[in-house]
Design an enzyme around this catalytic site. Structure first.
Site, PDB file in Angstrom:
ATOM      1  N   ASP A   1      -2.848   0.070   7.860  1.00 56.45           N
ATOM      2  CA  ASP A   1      -1.705   1.007   7.850  1.00 56.45           C
ATOM      3  C   ASP A   1      -0.569   0.617   8.797  1.00 56.45           C
ATOM      4  O   ASP A   1       0.244   1.462   9.169  1.00 56.45           O
ATOM      5  CB  ASP A   1      -2.159   2.440   8.201  1.00 56.45           C
TER       6      ASP A   1
ATOM      7  N   HIS B   1       0.903   5.156   1.356  1.00 59.34           N
ATOM      8  CA  HIS B   1       0.204   6.032   2.304  1.00 59.34           C
ATOM      9  C   HIS B   1       0.860   7.417   2.271  1.00 59.34           C
ATOM     10  O   HIS B   1       2.092   7.515   2.273  1.00 59.34           O
ATOM     11  CB  HIS B   1       0.282   5.441   3.714  1.00 59.34           C
TER      12      HIS B   1
ATOM     13  N   GLU C   1       5.006  10.160  -3.859  1.00 66.32           N
ATOM     14  CA  GLU C   1       4.353   8.849  -3.999  1.00 66.32           C
ATOM     15  C   GLU C   1       4.571   8.300  -5.405  1.00 66.32           C
ATOM     16  O   GLU C   1       4.841   7.111  -5.591  1.00 66.32           O
ATOM     17  CB  GLU C   1       2.851   8.961  -3.745  1.00 66.32           C
TER      18      GLU C   1
ATOM     19  N   ASN D   1       0.855  -1.189   0.000  1.00 66.85           N
ATOM     20  CA  ASN D   1       0.000   0.000   0.000  1.00 66.85           C
ATOM     21  C   ASN D   1       0.892   1.240   0.000  1.00 66.85           C
ATOM     22  O   ASN D   1       2.008   1.215   0.533  1.00 66.85           O
ATOM     23  CB  ASN D   1      -0.864   0.000   1.272  1.00 66.85           C
TER      24      ASN D   1
HETATM   25  C1  GRF Z   1      -2.791   8.684  -2.492  1.00 66.82           C
HETATM   26  O1  GRF Z   1      -2.493   9.823  -1.740  1.00 66.82           O
HETATM   27  C2  GRF Z   1      -2.452   7.440  -1.717  1.00 66.82           C
HETATM   28  O2  GRF Z   1      -1.378   7.610  -0.857  1.00 66.82           O
HETATM   29  C3  GRF Z   1      -3.686   7.210  -0.914  1.00 66.82           C
HETATM   30  O3  GRF Z   1      -4.728   7.575  -1.764  1.00 66.82           O
HETATM   31  C4  GRF Z   1      -4.283   8.539  -2.713  1.00 66.82           C
HETATM   32  C5  GRF Z   1      -4.610   8.032  -4.072  1.00 66.82           C
HETATM   33  O4  GRF Z   1      -4.374   8.991  -5.059  1.00 66.82           O
HETATM   34  N1  GRF Z   1      -3.710   5.857  -0.419  1.00 66.82           N
HETATM   35  P1  GRF Z   1      -4.473   8.575  -6.576  1.00 66.82           P
HETATM   36  O5  GRF Z   1      -5.839   7.934  -6.779  1.00 66.82           O
HETATM   37  O6  GRF Z   1      -3.370   7.615  -6.848  1.00 66.82           O
HETATM   38  O7  GRF Z   1      -4.342   9.833  -7.364  1.00 66.82           O
END
Ligand code: GRF
Length: 230
Positions: free
Chosen positions: A145, A104, A174, A102
């Protein structure tokens, strides 16, 4: 048979992390170790589904209780959660243990857990007055988490940040972190040990942000001085 790992991405939001993974794998071309072969959303009208359709990827809309069957049907090796808000059943986290991850938008174990998703995470970071946030990629287990951490990257919190501006800064990280973690897992460079500890992982991202820690005290002191410069 390519020998590449077959990846399912679960995404019920805008799907920008899904897009980052698709683009990263495309850029790696024949060197990539994984392929996205299935995108699953909790709802039909998501940006993630639209992006998957545009990339000609198979899509499915599924509640959590349909996931295990879908993954078996598509011979999924690796499951990537990227904004899939529903709780993933134990059946799935057990069967894909060490192969389900995942992303986060904070530095876990802070600012995670039930109810902390989307902008709520960044609001909590700002409310706490934290000076650093970041992105975390971790293995998923039965506890929300809390699974073993694979990689993290820090992101500074600005004095004038809103939840939205902080979210955007973290999201950029991310997009860099998640695809690299997926490929490292597919390569076998990241492994969840039987003792619940991660082998490999952080070093895949140990670049500039960490090199500062290995420098001499004087250089480190100067860098920290800069934090307080006005
Ligand atoms: C991201 O911030 C991720 O960390 C969280 O949900 C969001 C998803 O964003 N789990 P996206 O759909 O990838 O734009």
């Amino acid at each position: 048979m390519t020998g590449r790992k077959r990846v399912a991405v679960l995404a019920s939001g805008g799907g920008s992390n899904l897009q980052a993974l698709i683009d990263h794998l495309a850029a790696r071309g024949d060197d990539r170790m994984s392929d996205v072969v299935l995108v699953v959303s909790g709802r039909e009208d998501t940006g993630a589904i639209a992006r998957a359709t545009r990339a000609a990827l198979p899509v499915a809309v599924s509640a959590p209780d349909g996931l295990a069957g879908l993954f078996v049907g598509h011979a999924i090796d690796i499951v990537v959660l990227a904004g899939y808000l529903a709780f993933v059943p134990d059946e799935v986290t057990r069967k894909w243990a060490g192969r389900i991850i995942n992303v986060h938008p904070a530095l876990l174990p802070s600012f995670g857990g039930h109810g902390l998703y989307g902008l709520r995470v960044h609001r909590a970071v700002l409310a706490a007055g934290a000076r650093v946030s970041g992105a975390t990629v971790h293995f998923v287990d039965a506890e929300y988490d809390r699974g073993p951490i694979i990689a993290q990257w820090p992101v500074p919190v600005g004095a004038d940040d809103s939840a939205e501006s902080l979210a955007a800064r973290v999201l950029r990280v991310e997009h860099l972190l998640l695809p690299r973690a997926v490929e490292a897992l597919a390569r076998g460079d990241v492994v969840l040990g039987a003792d619940g500890r991660v082998r490999g992982g952080q070093s895949i991202e140990a670049g500039e942000a960490f090199s500062i820690l290995t420098t001499d005290d004087a250089t480190l002191g100067t860098a920290i001085d800069a934090l307080f410069a006005r």
